[in-house]
Scaffold this active site. Structure first.
Site, PDB file in Angstrom:
ATOM      1  N   SER A 136       1.034  -1.192  -0.380  1.00  0.00           N
ATOM      2  CA  SER A 136       0.237  -0.216  -0.001  1.00  0.00           C
ATOM      3  C   SER A 136       0.862   1.113   0.080  1.00  0.00           C
ATOM      4  O   SER A 136       1.893   1.459   0.585  1.00  0.00           O
ATOM      5  CB  SER A 136      -0.880   0.140   1.233  1.00  0.00           C
ATOM      6  OG  SER A 136      -1.405   1.245   1.406  1.00  0.00           O
ATOM      7  N   SER A 185      -0.930   4.182   0.734  1.00  0.00           N
ATOM      8  CA  SER A 185      -1.754   5.149   1.306  1.00  0.00           C
ATOM      9  C   SER A 185      -0.818   5.827   2.445  1.00  0.00           C
ATOM     10  O   SER A 185      -1.013   6.944   2.759  1.00  0.00           O
ATOM     11  CB  SER A 185      -2.894   4.570   1.951  1.00  0.00           C
ATOM     12  OG  SER A 185      -3.739   4.365   0.764  1.00  0.00           O
ATOM     13  N   LYS A 187     -13.808  -4.839   2.065  1.00  0.00           N
ATOM     14  CA  LYS A 187     -14.849  -3.882   1.886  1.00  0.00           C
ATOM     15  C   LYS A 187     -16.126  -3.850   2.192  1.00  0.00           C
ATOM     16  O   LYS A 187     -16.940  -3.156   2.483  1.00  0.00           O
ATOM     17  CB  LYS A 187     -14.494  -2.933   0.674  1.00  0.00           C
ATOM     18  CG  LYS A 187     -13.161  -2.507   0.654  1.00  0.00           C
ATOM     19  CD  LYS A 187     -12.938  -1.580  -0.877  1.00  0.00           C
ATOM     20  CE  LYS A 187     -11.474  -0.876  -0.835  1.00  0.00           C
ATOM     21  NZ  LYS A 187     -11.433   0.003  -2.104  1.00  0.00           N
ATOM     22  N   ASN A 192     -14.660   1.808   2.486  1.00  0.00           N
ATOM     23  CA  ASN A 192     -13.187   2.036   2.204  1.00  0.00           C
ATOM     24  C   ASN A 192     -12.729   2.938   3.439  1.00  0.00           C
ATOM     25  O   ASN A 192     -11.383   3.040   3.736  1.00  0.00           O
ATOM     26  CB  ASN A 192     -12.718   2.298   0.988  1.00  0.00           C
ATOM     27  CG  ASN A 192     -12.918   3.741   0.927  1.00  0.00           C
ATOM     28  OD1 ASN A 192     -13.800   4.400   1.296  1.00  0.00           O
ATOM     29  ND2 ASN A 192     -12.040   4.287   0.179  1.00  0.00           N
ATOM     30  N   ASP A 196     -14.048   5.612  -2.399  1.00  0.00           N
ATOM     31  CA  ASP A 196     -13.829   5.108  -3.699  1.00  0.00           C
ATOM     32  C   ASP A 196     -14.925   5.653  -4.757  1.00  0.00           C
ATOM     33  O   ASP A 196     -14.359   5.916  -5.915  1.00  0.00           O
ATOM     34  CB  ASP A 196     -13.905   3.691  -3.895  1.00  0.00           C
ATOM     35  CG  ASP A 196     -12.839   2.953  -3.028  1.00  0.00           C
ATOM     36  OD1 ASP A 196     -11.587   3.661  -2.942  1.00  0.00           O
ATOM     37  OD2 ASP A 196     -12.828   1.757  -2.705  1.00  0.00           O
ATOM     38  N   GLY A 217     -14.989  -7.546 -12.753  1.00  0.00           N
ATOM     39  CA  GLY A 217     -14.755  -7.621 -11.390  1.00  0.00           C
ATOM     40  C   GLY A 217     -16.153  -7.046 -10.431  1.00  0.00           C
ATOM     41  O   GLY A 217     -16.784  -6.157 -10.927  1.00  0.00           O
ATOM     42  N   ALA A 218     -16.436  -7.690  -9.634  1.00  0.00           N
ATOM     43  CA  ALA A 218     -17.492  -7.473  -8.756  1.00  0.00           C
ATOM     44  C   ALA A 218     -17.211  -7.475  -7.152  1.00  0.00           C
ATOM     45  O   ALA A 218     -17.999  -7.870  -6.410  1.00  0.00           O
ATOM     46  CB  ALA A 218     -18.831  -8.611  -8.886  1.00  0.00           C
ATOM     47  N   GLY A 219     -16.045  -7.201  -6.802  1.00  0.00           N
ATOM     48  CA  GLY A 219     -15.418  -6.966  -5.216  1.00  0.00           C
ATOM     49  C   GLY A 219     -16.073  -5.647  -4.956  1.00  0.00           C
ATOM     50  O   GLY A 219     -16.982  -4.947  -5.569  1.00  0.00           O
ATOM     51  N   GLY A 220     -15.287  -5.136  -3.618  1.00  0.00           N
ATOM     52  CA  GLY A 220     -15.726  -3.649  -2.998  1.00  0.00           C
ATOM     53  C   GLY A 220     -15.386  -2.763  -4.312  1.00  0.00           C
ATOM     54  O   GLY A 220     -15.988  -1.921  -4.462  1.00  0.00           O
ATOM     55  N   GLY A 257      -4.977   3.535 -11.969  1.00  0.00           N
ATOM     56  CA  GLY A 257      -5.712   3.823 -10.664  1.00  0.00           C
ATOM     57  C   GLY A 257      -5.188   5.005  -9.632  1.00  0.00           C
ATOM     58  O   GLY A 257      -5.775   5.353  -8.708  1.00  0.00           O
TER      59      GLY A 257
HETATM   60  P1  NDP Z   1     -11.904  -7.666  -3.826  1.00  0.00           P
HETATM   61  O1  NDP Z   1     -11.158  -8.628  -3.140  1.00  0.00           O
HETATM   62  O2  NDP Z   1     -13.169  -6.890  -3.197  1.00  0.00           O
HETATM   63  O3  NDP Z   1     -12.539  -8.176  -5.245  1.00  0.00           O
HETATM   64  C1  NDP Z   1     -11.321  -8.617  -5.942  1.00  0.00           C
HETATM   65  C2  NDP Z   1     -11.996  -8.848  -7.589  1.00  0.00           C
HETATM   66  O4  NDP Z   1     -10.902  -9.462  -8.402  1.00  0.00           O
HETATM   67  C3  NDP Z   1     -13.262  -9.804  -7.511  1.00  0.00           C
HETATM   68  O5  NDP Z   1     -13.881  -9.484  -8.624  1.00  0.00           O
HETATM   69  C4  NDP Z   1     -12.585 -11.274  -7.939  1.00  0.00           C
HETATM   70  O6  NDP Z   1     -13.129 -11.982  -8.611  1.00  0.00           O
HETATM   71  C5  NDP Z   1     -11.394 -10.607  -9.088  1.00  0.00           C
HETATM   72  N1  NDP Z   1     -10.177 -11.619  -8.869  1.00  0.00           N
HETATM   73  C6  NDP Z   1      -9.189 -11.756  -8.063  1.00  0.00           C
HETATM   74  N2  NDP Z   1      -8.541 -12.646  -8.285  1.00  0.00           N
HETATM   75  C7  NDP Z   1      -8.620 -13.148  -9.662  1.00  0.00           C
HETATM   76  C8  NDP Z   1      -8.103 -13.955 -10.589  1.00  0.00           C
HETATM   77  N3  NDP Z   1      -7.143 -14.722 -10.431  1.00  0.00           N
HETATM   78  N4  NDP Z   1      -8.805 -14.140 -11.812  1.00  0.00           N
HETATM   79  C9  NDP Z   1      -9.980 -13.576 -11.755  1.00  0.00           C
HETATM   80  N5  NDP Z   1     -10.591 -12.606 -11.075  1.00  0.00           N
HETATM   81  C10 NDP Z   1      -9.919 -12.556  -9.855  1.00  0.00           C
HETATM   82  O7  NDP Z   1     -11.082  -6.368  -4.165  1.00  0.00           O
HETATM   83  P2  NDP Z   1     -11.341  -4.638  -4.436  1.00  0.00           P
HETATM   84  O8  NDP Z   1     -12.587  -5.059  -5.292  1.00  0.00           O
HETATM   85  O9  NDP Z   1     -11.483  -3.872  -3.453  1.00  0.00           O
HETATM   86  O10 NDP Z   1     -10.180  -4.393  -5.460  1.00  0.00           O
HETATM   87  C11 NDP Z   1      -9.965  -4.872  -6.642  1.00  0.00           C
HETATM   88  C12 NDP Z   1      -8.785  -4.383  -7.433  1.00  0.00           C
HETATM   89  O11 NDP Z   1      -9.133  -3.147  -7.534  1.00  0.00           O
HETATM   90  C13 NDP Z   1      -7.719  -4.513  -6.567  1.00  0.00           C
HETATM   91  O12 NDP Z   1      -6.555  -4.512  -7.539  1.00  0.00           O
HETATM   92  C14 NDP Z   1      -7.308  -2.933  -6.075  1.00  0.00           C
HETATM   93  O13 NDP Z   1      -6.102  -2.661  -5.846  1.00  0.00           O
HETATM   94  C15 NDP Z   1      -8.197  -2.149  -7.192  1.00  0.00           C
HETATM   95  N6  NDP Z   1      -8.734  -0.737  -6.531  1.00  0.00           N
HETATM   96  C16 NDP Z   1      -8.220   0.287  -6.671  1.00  0.00           C
HETATM   97  C17 NDP Z   1      -8.433   1.496  -5.973  1.00  0.00           C
HETATM   98  C18 NDP Z   1      -7.886   2.750  -6.344  1.00  0.00           C
HETATM   99  O14 NDP Z   1      -8.136   3.799  -5.833  1.00  0.00           O
HETATM  100  N7  NDP Z   1      -6.964   3.123  -7.422  1.00  0.00           N
HETATM  101  C19 NDP Z   1      -9.805   1.475  -5.306  1.00  0.00           C
HETATM  102  C20 NDP Z   1     -10.302   0.025  -4.965  1.00  0.00           C
HETATM  103  C21 NDP Z   1      -9.892  -1.000  -5.733  1.00  0.00           C
HETATM  104  P3  NDP Z   1     -14.045 -13.155  -7.625  1.00  0.00           P
HETATM  105  O15 NDP Z   1     -15.394 -12.527  -7.158  1.00  0.00           O
HETATM  106  O16 NDP Z   1     -14.447 -14.225  -8.728  1.00  0.00           O
HETATM  107  O17 NDP Z   1     -13.151 -13.719  -6.709  1.00  0.00           O
END
Ligand code: NDP
Length: 294
Positions: A15, A17, A66, A87, A102, A127-130, A243
């Site tokens: 990080s 930050s 998140k 976040n 974010d 992507g469908a995470g935070g 980013g």
């Molecule tokens: P999460 O852990 O909540 O989500 C991770 C995401 O990545 C999910 O969609 C996951 O899919 C997918 N993923 C992880 N590994 C793989 C893989 N090997 N193959 C396919 N899909 C994969 O993380 P965040 O959403 O918080 O963060 C995601 C990215 O965004 C990070 O790289 C983070 O650094 C970046 N980010 C940057 C920000 C900025 O300010 N620039 C702000 C927020 C995020 P699945 O659900 O299938 O596991």
């Protein structure tokens, strides 16, 4: 008493930050220290409970917590509630408030990517995470009318679509299975591609092969470096942004929430640039600039 602000994530070692926030505290003479806490999901609730004491100004929450942190706080702001992800944490006495900076961070990045062009209405999101949730919220509120979400685990993307059901009632928000041919067909119909997966964060991987990236796309990768996806897209003639802008602006918004003061943007930007360069020097032999978002 020196106040504390912490970053809770797993991992947190990459990080930037800390460098950015510490420089901001120091430049305004605020007696505060930014710390990194590496906590796996099982340790999240205890870490959050600790933040209720007076010595803390608040916290950042990053990958992968998140969404999990949402039920652990006492109140959510509108952006956090609408996004289903948090976040940034602040304290109101012993109560914790969950924010999502974010979302404004993403809006800055989107505006800088689109520049003077008309804001497009269609996007594809990986992507469908935070982070993905902040992107979807930002795109819906920016007036997008068709958003297709691809995620490795389809059920998570479907959950996200269901979550945004009401706010997306006027437009088309769809989850689709991660198949190259389906992605290719959707990219041919869209204007913007956002990568909100962590593919490319640690290695030199891209979520998709270069051949299926059309020439005229606007491509934003949330990862804070020139990833393979961005290099491939730029080579194909796309306009690309990493980013960094989102990172800076989510950090600036968090700083203001903790301190009640406007963030020293220039100081923060310089600290980010210096930390990134320093990381490259000290991480000999490791992939350069592989950085988490908070
Ligand atoms: P999460 O852990 O909540 O989500 C991770 C995401 O990545 C999910 O969609 C996951 O899919 C997918 N993923 C992880 N590994 C793989 C893989 N090997 N193959 C396919 N899909 C994969 O993380 P965040 O959403 O918080 O963060 C995601 C990215 O965004 C990070 O790289 C983070 O650094 C970046 N980010 C940057 C920000 C900025 O300010 N620039 C702000 C927020 C995020 P699945 O659900 O299938 O596991």
């Amino acid at each position: 008493m020196t106040k504390r602000v912490v970053l809770i994530g797993h991992p947190v070692s990459h990080s930037l930050s800390g460098a950015m926030q510490q420089a901001a505290f120091d430049s305004l003479g605020i007696d505060a220290r930014y710390e990194r806490w590496d906590r796996p999901p099982i340790g999240l609730a205890d870490a959050v409970a600790e933040l209720r004491s007076d010595e803390f100004l608040g916290a950042n929450v990053t990958i992968p917590h998140k969404e999990r942190v949402v039920p652990l706080v006492d109140r959510l702001t509108e952006d956090a509630h609408a996004t289903g992800a948090v976040n940034t944490l602040t304290r109101e006495g012993k109560r914790l408030v969950g924010h999502n900076t974010d979302v404004p961070g993403f809006r800055h990045a989107l505006d800088s990517l689109v520049g003077r062009q008309k804001m497009p209405r269609q996007a594809v999101v990986f992507g469908a995470g935070g982070g993905g949730r902040a992107v979807i919220n930002g795109l819906i509120t920016a007036g997008f009318l068709r958003i297709i979400v691809f995620n490795r685990h389809l059920h998570r993307a479907e959950g996200l679509v269901k979550f945004f059901g009401k706010s997306a009632a006027h437009m088309e928000l769809k989850a689709m299975p991660w198949h190259e041919s389906i992605i290719e067909a959707e990219l041919a119909k869209t204007r913007i591609l956002v990568n909100a997966t962590s593919i490319g964060l640690h290695g030199d991987e891209s979520p998709i092969p270069a051949e299926i990236i059309p020439a005229d796309l606007l491509v934003l990768d949330l990862i804070y470096r020139r990833t393979r996806l961005l290099r491939d897209a730029a080579a194909n003639g796309c306009t690309v942004t990493d980013g960094a802008t989102m990172l800076l602006h989510q950090g600036a918004a968090a700083f203001s929430l903790w301190t009640g003061q406007p963030a020293p943007l220039e100081v923060m930007e310089q600290a980010l640039t210096a930390a990134r360069a320093g990381g490259i020097e000290s991480a000999e032999g490791e992939p350069t600039g592989a950085i988490a978002d908070a």
